[in-house]
Design an enzyme around this catalytic site. Structure first.
Site, PDB file in Angstrom:
ATOM      1  N   HIS A  54      33.752  49.599  70.583  1.00  0.00           N
ATOM      2  CA  HIS A  54      33.341  48.371  71.271  1.00  0.00           C
ATOM      3  C   HIS A  54      33.987  47.172  70.603  1.00  0.00           C
ATOM      4  O   HIS A  54      34.636  47.303  69.566  1.00  0.00           O
ATOM      5  CB  HIS A  54      31.814  48.253  71.366  1.00  0.00           C
ATOM      6  CG  HIS A  54      31.092  48.103  70.066  1.00  0.00           C
ATOM      7  ND1 HIS A  54      31.114  49.048  69.069  1.00  0.00           N
ATOM      8  CD2 HIS A  54      30.302  47.092  69.588  1.00  0.00           C
ATOM      9  CE1 HIS A  54      30.376  48.646  68.049  1.00  0.00           C
ATOM     10  NE2 HIS A  54      29.879  47.458  68.332  1.00  0.00           N
ATOM     11  N   HIS A  56      32.927  44.394  69.057  1.00  0.00           N
ATOM     12  CA  HIS A  56      32.409  43.587  67.949  1.00  0.00           C
ATOM     13  C   HIS A  56      33.395  43.539  66.779  1.00  0.00           C
ATOM     14  O   HIS A  56      34.058  44.526  66.485  1.00  0.00           O
ATOM     15  CB  HIS A  56      31.052  44.126  67.471  1.00  0.00           C
ATOM     16  CG  HIS A  56      29.926  43.749  68.388  1.00  0.00           C
ATOM     17  ND1 HIS A  56      28.748  44.447  68.438  1.00  0.00           N
ATOM     18  CD2 HIS A  56      29.808  42.741  69.288  1.00  0.00           C
ATOM     19  CE1 HIS A  56      27.945  43.883  69.336  1.00  0.00           C
ATOM     20  NE2 HIS A  56      28.576  42.858  69.868  1.00  0.00           N
ATOM     21  N   ASP A  58      33.216  43.678  63.629  1.00  0.00           N
ATOM     22  CA  ASP A  58      33.175  44.660  62.543  1.00  0.00           C
ATOM     23  C   ASP A  58      33.664  46.046  62.994  1.00  0.00           C
ATOM     24  O   ASP A  58      33.596  47.011  62.225  1.00  0.00           O
ATOM     25  CB  ASP A  58      31.765  44.743  61.935  1.00  0.00           C
ATOM     26  CG  ASP A  58      30.693  45.137  62.933  1.00  0.00           C
ATOM     27  OD1 ASP A  58      30.673  44.581  64.052  1.00  0.00           O
ATOM     28  OD2 ASP A  58      29.879  46.018  62.595  1.00  0.00           O
ATOM     29  N   HIS A  59      34.164  46.135  64.212  1.00  0.00           N
ATOM     30  CA  HIS A  59      34.733  47.402  64.702  1.00  0.00           C
ATOM     31  C   HIS A  59      36.198  47.265  65.107  1.00  0.00           C
ATOM     32  O   HIS A  59      36.881  48.274  65.284  1.00  0.00           O
ATOM     33  CB  HIS A  59      33.885  47.948  65.860  1.00  0.00           C
ATOM     34  CG  HIS A  59      32.485  48.245  65.423  1.00  0.00           C
ATOM     35  ND1 HIS A  59      32.028  49.519  65.153  1.00  0.00           N
ATOM     36  CD2 HIS A  59      31.461  47.408  65.127  1.00  0.00           C
ATOM     37  CE1 HIS A  59      30.780  49.453  64.726  1.00  0.00           C
ATOM     38  NE2 HIS A  59      30.406  48.177  64.709  1.00  0.00           N
ATOM     39  N   HIS A 112      24.171  48.468  73.748  1.00  0.00           N
ATOM     40  CA  HIS A 112      24.510  47.595  72.617  1.00  0.00           C
ATOM     41  C   HIS A 112      25.478  46.520  73.104  1.00  0.00           C
ATOM     42  O   HIS A 112      25.270  45.330  72.881  1.00  0.00           O
ATOM     43  CB  HIS A 112      25.118  48.442  71.504  1.00  0.00           C
ATOM     44  CG  HIS A 112      25.533  47.675  70.285  1.00  0.00           C
ATOM     45  ND1 HIS A 112      24.635  47.056  69.452  1.00  0.00           N
ATOM     46  CD2 HIS A 112      26.763  47.410  69.761  1.00  0.00           C
ATOM     47  CE1 HIS A 112      25.299  46.454  68.462  1.00  0.00           C
ATOM     48  NE2 HIS A 112      26.586  46.650  68.634  1.00  0.00           N
ATOM     49  N   ASP A 131      28.055  51.763  67.459  1.00  0.00           N
ATOM     50  CA  ASP A 131      26.735  51.157  67.252  1.00  0.00           C
ATOM     51  C   ASP A 131      25.749  51.558  68.352  1.00  0.00           C
ATOM     52  O   ASP A 131      24.805  50.819  68.643  1.00  0.00           O
ATOM     53  CB  ASP A 131      26.841  49.626  67.215  1.00  0.00           C
ATOM     54  CG  ASP A 131      27.509  49.128  65.945  1.00  0.00           C
ATOM     55  OD1 ASP A 131      27.776  49.946  65.048  1.00  0.00           O
ATOM     56  OD2 ASP A 131      27.752  47.908  65.849  1.00  0.00           O
ATOM     57  N   HIS A 169      27.722  52.532  61.021  1.00  0.00           N
ATOM     58  CA  HIS A 169      27.147  51.856  59.848  1.00  0.00           C
ATOM     59  C   HIS A 169      26.351  52.809  58.973  1.00  0.00           C
ATOM     60  O   HIS A 169      25.754  53.782  59.461  1.00  0.00           O
ATOM     61  CB  HIS A 169      26.194  50.729  60.280  1.00  0.00           C
ATOM     62  CG  HIS A 169      26.879  49.572  60.924  1.00  0.00           C
ATOM     63  ND1 HIS A 169      27.246  48.442  60.242  1.00  0.00           N
ATOM     64  CD2 HIS A 169      27.264  49.366  62.214  1.00  0.00           C
ATOM     65  CE1 HIS A 169      27.829  47.578  61.064  1.00  0.00           C
ATOM     66  NE2 HIS A 169      27.847  48.116  62.274  1.00  0.00           N
TER      67      HIS A 169
HETATM   68 FE    FE Z   1      28.643  47.135  64.100  1.00  0.00          FE
HETATM   69 ZN    ZN Z   2      28.284  46.320  67.280  1.00  0.00          ZN
END
Ligand code: FE
Ligand code: ZN
Length: 239
Positions: A54, A56, A58-59, A112, A131, A169
């Site tokens: 996805h 985001h 942090d990905h 999400h 996530d 995570h």
């Molecule tokens: Fe994340």
């Molecule tokens: Zn995420």
């Protein structure tokens, strides 16, 4: 296929899927480039593909730098092509993505985010859940509805029990505290918590989990209807 777990940022995991016969690799959700570059240094591995679950940060944070350095091909969901940096290959729900020796089924799991997907490498039963499903937890519902998240998790629940779950995570310990609070008599969960504590004590990832373990222990997968699920999700948001 071999999977290397690479820690990124605070508590993210990126996964390097390595085809050792051809020295080719995919990286799933590179949060940042640094740790992946470090891992690949002095190794004869060609980072050919970047797979994003996805959009985001942090990905996808490492997409640009890794693509530039290794000439990698960025792969993500068609309907998130505007939000996934440097995307080259746009995937559809239920598509079989096949390149070199990598074969994965794409599973759209909104909740999400609207465009979240899982990569299911079904020949080796490896599921990269981003996530959406965590070990002993699930993602926060940012863009979708409770119904969507519940039915996304139901898609995962229908997979083979020995599917290995690789999530985005290291939230497992905190998740376990929520599960045990609301499911205090669950012996499988108690056993899993002991296991988690041993791993963390030795600075090891608690990942991968298996779908069987998650079905036995993860309270969000054990919720029998969307009403129960929604209530748990709300409680977890304030946990
Ligand atoms: Fe994340
Ligand atoms: Zn995420």
């Amino acid at each position: 296929m071999k999977v290397e777990i690479i820690s990124c940022l605070q508590d993210n995991y990126s996964y390097l899927i390595i085809d050792e016969t051809n020295n080719l690799a995919c990286i799933v959700d590179p949060s940042e480039a640094g740790p992946i570059v470090d891992y690949l240094k002095n190794k004869n591995i060609n980072l050919k593909y970047i797979l994003n679950t996805h959009h985001h940060f942090d990905h996808v944070g490492g997409n640009k730098e890794l693509k530039k350095k290794y000439n990698s091909i960025v792969v993500g969901f068609k309907h998130d092509s505007e939000r996934i940096p440097e995307i080259d290959i746009c995937l559809e729900d239920n598509e079989i993505w096949k390149r070199d020796n990598f074969i994965a089924k794409i599973i759209h799991v909104p909740g999400h985010t609207k465009g979240h997907i899982c990569f299911y490498f079904y020949e080796d039963k490896l599921l990269f859940t981003g996530d959406t499903l965590f070990s002993l937890g699930c993602g926060r519902i940012f863009e979708g509805t409770y119904e969507q998240m519940f039915s996304s998790l139901n898609k995962i629940k229908a997979m083979p029990l020995d599917t290995q779950i690789f999530c985005g995570h290291e939230y497992t310990l905190n998740n376990s505290k929520f599960c045990i609070k609301h499911d205090s008599e669950n012996l499988n969960l108690k056993k899993k918590i002991q296991n988690i504590q041993i791993k963390l004590k030795h600075s090891l990832p608690t990942i991968p989990s298996t779908l069987k373990e998650e079905l036995d222990c993860n309270i969000f997968l054990r919720a029998k209807d969307v009403k129960t699920f929604s209530k748990l999700r709300d409680l977890k948001d304030n946990f």
